[in-house]
Design a protein around this motif. Sequence first.
Motif, PDB file in Angstrom:
ATOM      1  N   HIS A 416       0.850  -1.208   0.000  1.00 15.01           N
ATOM      2  CA  HIS A 416       0.000   0.000   0.000  1.00 15.01           C
ATOM      3  C   HIS A 416       0.873   1.240   0.000  1.00 15.01           C
ATOM      4  O   HIS A 416       0.922   1.996   0.960  1.00 15.01           O
ATOM      5  N   HIS A 417       1.557   1.426  -1.088  1.00  8.28           N
ATOM      6  CA  HIS A 417       2.557   2.475  -1.125  1.00  8.28           C
ATOM      7  C   HIS A 417       1.950   3.870  -0.982  1.00  8.28           C
ATOM      8  O   HIS A 417       0.900   4.169  -1.513  1.00  8.28           O
ATOM      9  N   TYR A 418       2.667   4.714  -0.271  1.00 12.60           N
ATOM     10  CA  TYR A 418       2.281   6.117  -0.081  1.00 12.60           C
ATOM     11  C   TYR A 418       3.421   6.933  -0.685  1.00 12.60           C
ATOM     12  O   TYR A 418       4.577   6.768  -0.294  1.00 12.60           O
ATOM     13  N   ALA A 419       3.087   7.796  -1.634  1.00 13.29           N
ATOM     14  CA  ALA A 419       4.133   8.346  -2.502  1.00 13.29           C
ATOM     15  C   ALA A 419       4.810   9.607  -1.962  1.00 13.29           C
ATOM     16  O   ALA A 419       5.374  10.391  -2.729  1.00 13.29           O
ATOM     17  N   TYR A 420       4.780   9.805  -0.662  1.00 12.46           N
ATOM     18  CA  TYR A 420       5.426  10.972  -0.044  1.00 12.46           C
ATOM     19  C   TYR A 420       6.893  11.062  -0.472  1.00 12.46           C
ATOM     20  O   TYR A 420       7.599  10.060  -0.532  1.00 12.46           O
ATOM     21  N   ASN A 421       7.355  12.280  -0.764  1.00 13.88           N
ATOM     22  CA  ASN A 421       8.744  12.511  -1.204  1.00 13.88           C
ATOM     23  C   ASN A 421       9.095  11.744  -2.479  1.00 13.88           C
ATOM     24  O   ASN A 421      10.278  11.548  -2.777  1.00 13.88           O
ATOM     25  N   SER A 422       8.081  11.310  -3.211  1.00 19.36           N
ATOM     26  CA  SER A 422       8.328  10.508  -4.421  1.00 19.36           C
ATOM     27  C   SER A 422       9.277   9.345  -4.139  1.00 19.36           C
ATOM     28  O   SER A 422      10.121   8.987  -4.967  1.00 19.36           O
ATOM     29  N   LEU A 423       9.116   8.768  -2.953  1.00 15.90           N
ATOM     30  CA  LEU A 423       9.927   7.587  -2.611  1.00 15.90           C
ATOM     31  C   LEU A 423       9.423   6.389  -3.420  1.00 15.90           C
ATOM     32  O   LEU A 423       8.218   6.209  -3.594  1.00 15.90           O
ATOM     33  N   ALA A 424      10.351   5.589  -3.905  1.00 16.59           N
ATOM     34  CA  ALA A 424       9.976   4.495  -4.821  1.00 16.59           C
ATOM     35  C   ALA A 424       9.293   3.348  -4.083  1.00 16.59           C
ATOM     36  O   ALA A 424       9.610   3.057  -2.925  1.00 16.59           O
ATOM     37  N   ARG A 425       8.368   2.712  -4.778  1.00 19.80           N
ATOM     38  CA  ARG A 425       7.780   1.464  -4.252  1.00 19.80           C
ATOM     39  C   ARG A 425       8.870   0.406  -4.217  1.00 19.80           C
ATOM     40  O   ARG A 425       9.563   0.203  -5.219  1.00 19.80           O
ATOM     41  N   PRO A 426       9.035  -0.279  -3.093  1.00 18.86           N
ATOM     42  CA  PRO A 426      10.096  -1.291  -3.043  1.00 18.86           C
ATOM     43  C   PRO A 426       9.730  -2.539  -3.830  1.00 18.86           C
ATOM     44  O   PRO A 426       8.552  -2.811  -4.062  1.00 18.86           O
ATOM     45  N   GLY A 427      10.731  -3.300  -4.198  1.00 19.18           N
ATOM     46  CA  GLY A 427      10.486  -4.613  -4.782  1.00 19.18           C
ATOM     47  C   GLY A 427       9.955  -5.559  -3.718  1.00 19.18           C
ATOM     48  O   GLY A 427      10.247  -5.412  -2.531  1.00 19.18           O
ATOM     49  N   ILE A 428       9.166  -6.531  -4.173  1.00 17.42           N
ATOM     50  CA  ILE A 428       8.638  -7.546  -3.250  1.00 17.42           C
ATOM     51  C   ILE A 428       9.089  -8.908  -3.782  1.00 17.42           C
ATOM     52  O   ILE A 428       8.941  -9.205  -4.970  1.00 17.42           O
ATOM     53  N   HIS A 429       9.639  -9.712  -2.887  1.00 18.91           N
ATOM     54  CA  HIS A 429      10.129 -11.036  -3.265  1.00 18.91           C
ATOM     55  C   HIS A 429       9.459 -12.085  -2.386  1.00 18.91           C
ATOM     56  O   HIS A 429       9.480 -11.971  -1.161  1.00 18.91           O
ATOM     57  N   GLY A 430       8.888 -13.100  -3.034  1.00 19.46           N
ATOM     58  CA  GLY A 430       8.413 -14.248  -2.266  1.00 19.46           C
ATOM     59  C   GLY A 430       9.596 -15.171  -2.019  1.00 19.46           C
ATOM     60  O   GLY A 430      10.477 -15.278  -2.870  1.00 19.46           O
ATOM     61  N   PHE A 431       9.637 -15.805  -0.845  1.00 14.74           N
ATOM     62  CA  PHE A 431      10.749 -16.733  -0.618  1.00 14.74           C
ATOM     63  C   PHE A 431      10.252 -18.102  -0.196  1.00 14.74           C
ATOM     64  O   PHE A 431       9.197 -18.237   0.432  1.00 14.74           O
ATOM     65  N   THR A 432      11.037 -19.093  -0.605  1.00 15.86           N
ATOM     66  CA  THR A 432      10.763 -20.479  -0.227  1.00 15.86           C
ATOM     67  C   THR A 432      12.059 -21.068   0.303  1.00 15.86           C
ATOM     68  O   THR A 432      13.097 -20.970  -0.361  1.00 15.86           O
ATOM     69  N   VAL A 433      11.992 -21.648   1.487  1.00 18.29           N
ATOM     70  CA  VAL A 433      13.176 -22.262   2.088  1.00 18.29           C
ATOM     71  C   VAL A 433      13.090 -23.761   1.862  1.00 18.29           C
ATOM     72  O   VAL A 433      12.134 -24.399   2.297  1.00 18.29           O
TER      73      VAL A 433
END
Length: 467
Positions: A416-433
């Motif tokens: 639920h990104h909030y674009a304050y300071n035009s900060l970038a949406r981070p990448g999201i990674h699913g992980f499996t161990v």
Amino acid sequence: MVDNTGTVTETDKAAGAGKDTGNNGEDNRTARRDLAVRAAVAQGLLTEADPVVALLDVAGIRASAAALHEAFAAVTAPDTPVLHAFAVKAAPLVPVLRLLRDEGLGAEVASPGELGLARAAGIPPHRTVLDSPAKTPGELREALSLGIAVNADNPQELTRLDALLHEAPSHSPIGLRVNPQTGSGSIGALSTATSTSKFGVALRDEGARTQVVRAFLDRPWLTRLHTHSGSQGVPLALMAEGVRTVHELAEEINAAAGRQQIDTIDIGGGLPVNFSSDEETPTYADYARLLKSTVPGLFDGRYGLVTEFGRSLLAKHGTVLARVEYAKSAGGRAIAVTHAGVQIATRTVYNPESWPLRIAAYDATGRPKDGPDVAQDIAGPACFAGDVLATALPLPLLEQGDLVGALDTGAYYFAHHYAYNSLARPGIHGFTVTADAVRFASVRTPQTVAEIVAESGGGDPEALVRE
Ligand SMILES: Cc1ncc(COP(=O)(O)O)c(C=O)c1O
């Protein structure tokens, strides 16, 4: 341990990453998370260009979905139709919806965007439910033509549906949302069963009940009732009381109709999440048992059931990992300036009392940090003083280059990104161990500066100065 390729070594296996430890899986989850953090560093997911990433534990999500199915299967009569429709708002990410689809869940959507995500994930119309307090005629028309279940919010929407169904018949199951007005939980903004809530028909208002019964008798196609008492902070007993009220109304309508006109009750979502430890409590089984004892008639096989859980399916399975760019102190307070702030944890930053987050400290290689606790502020990158994830939090002293993990952020946080300071949406990674490696899959790529410029009118800089 994880070597520099992210491979799990013997020490980690002994730590229990791949084994069931016999409790509710919390130890496993913690072990998997720590392995994933180390592997994220080793595999170069966290870089100077991408100093914040989000991690999702695929096994944890699967386990929560299974727990939900089991909990309700244990209390419903055999062959009861049950649809667990994931509330897309909690994690609007197509690969997550697809994972949940594969785990037997449908989708609860509340906007054209959410419906688009559910469709892109391959969730079929008959496993999709549309709820929203402000559906346009176009949205309703689309849902009816697809055969998606619709929960109307109010009498005006029912009138609109009368006209649309007159235009074109539909296979959509249609219900009405009612507000049982059972009261507020601890977070007012998320309590939807208050006496003045904007959602549904306020059932205890003068004359409302009679009007609702009449509305059903006038519309043979209206076959469902829907309620959702709130989201986080509502005690289970209050949620169950809301469901009891709605079941009682269903019985009254069916008696007045002289037939089982209401065949399905949608009980919404709202199971609260424990944000103070790794323990998953309350559980779906706790809630299902409470519902069964409060509203036994709901489970005798005469009613189909729809649920709409969101936060409880995802929250525990997400971690935001951010680099400490600088460590400093002010007025005697240690401050770690990180890359995770208001853009990711908007609710926490603006309302920290209601939405406290746990923070884990890791060293630069992603190993849990040791050392005496020091009260520290965990600050974000945004340009206002309140941009802190935690204040005076006791943690091993963070240094430049260390990492912080914002825990339990899998629902309603990094997606639920909030674009304050035009900060970038981070990448999201699913992980499996697995037994010998941590494998990552990209769920969402990090936003680039070029994308930020483009969606901020960069395609036409002259728009306002052109003659
Ligand atoms: C109608 C409806 N259903 C389900 C949900 C999901 O609630 P939760 O994420 O707390 O389970 C919400 C949340 O706002 C909602 O409004």
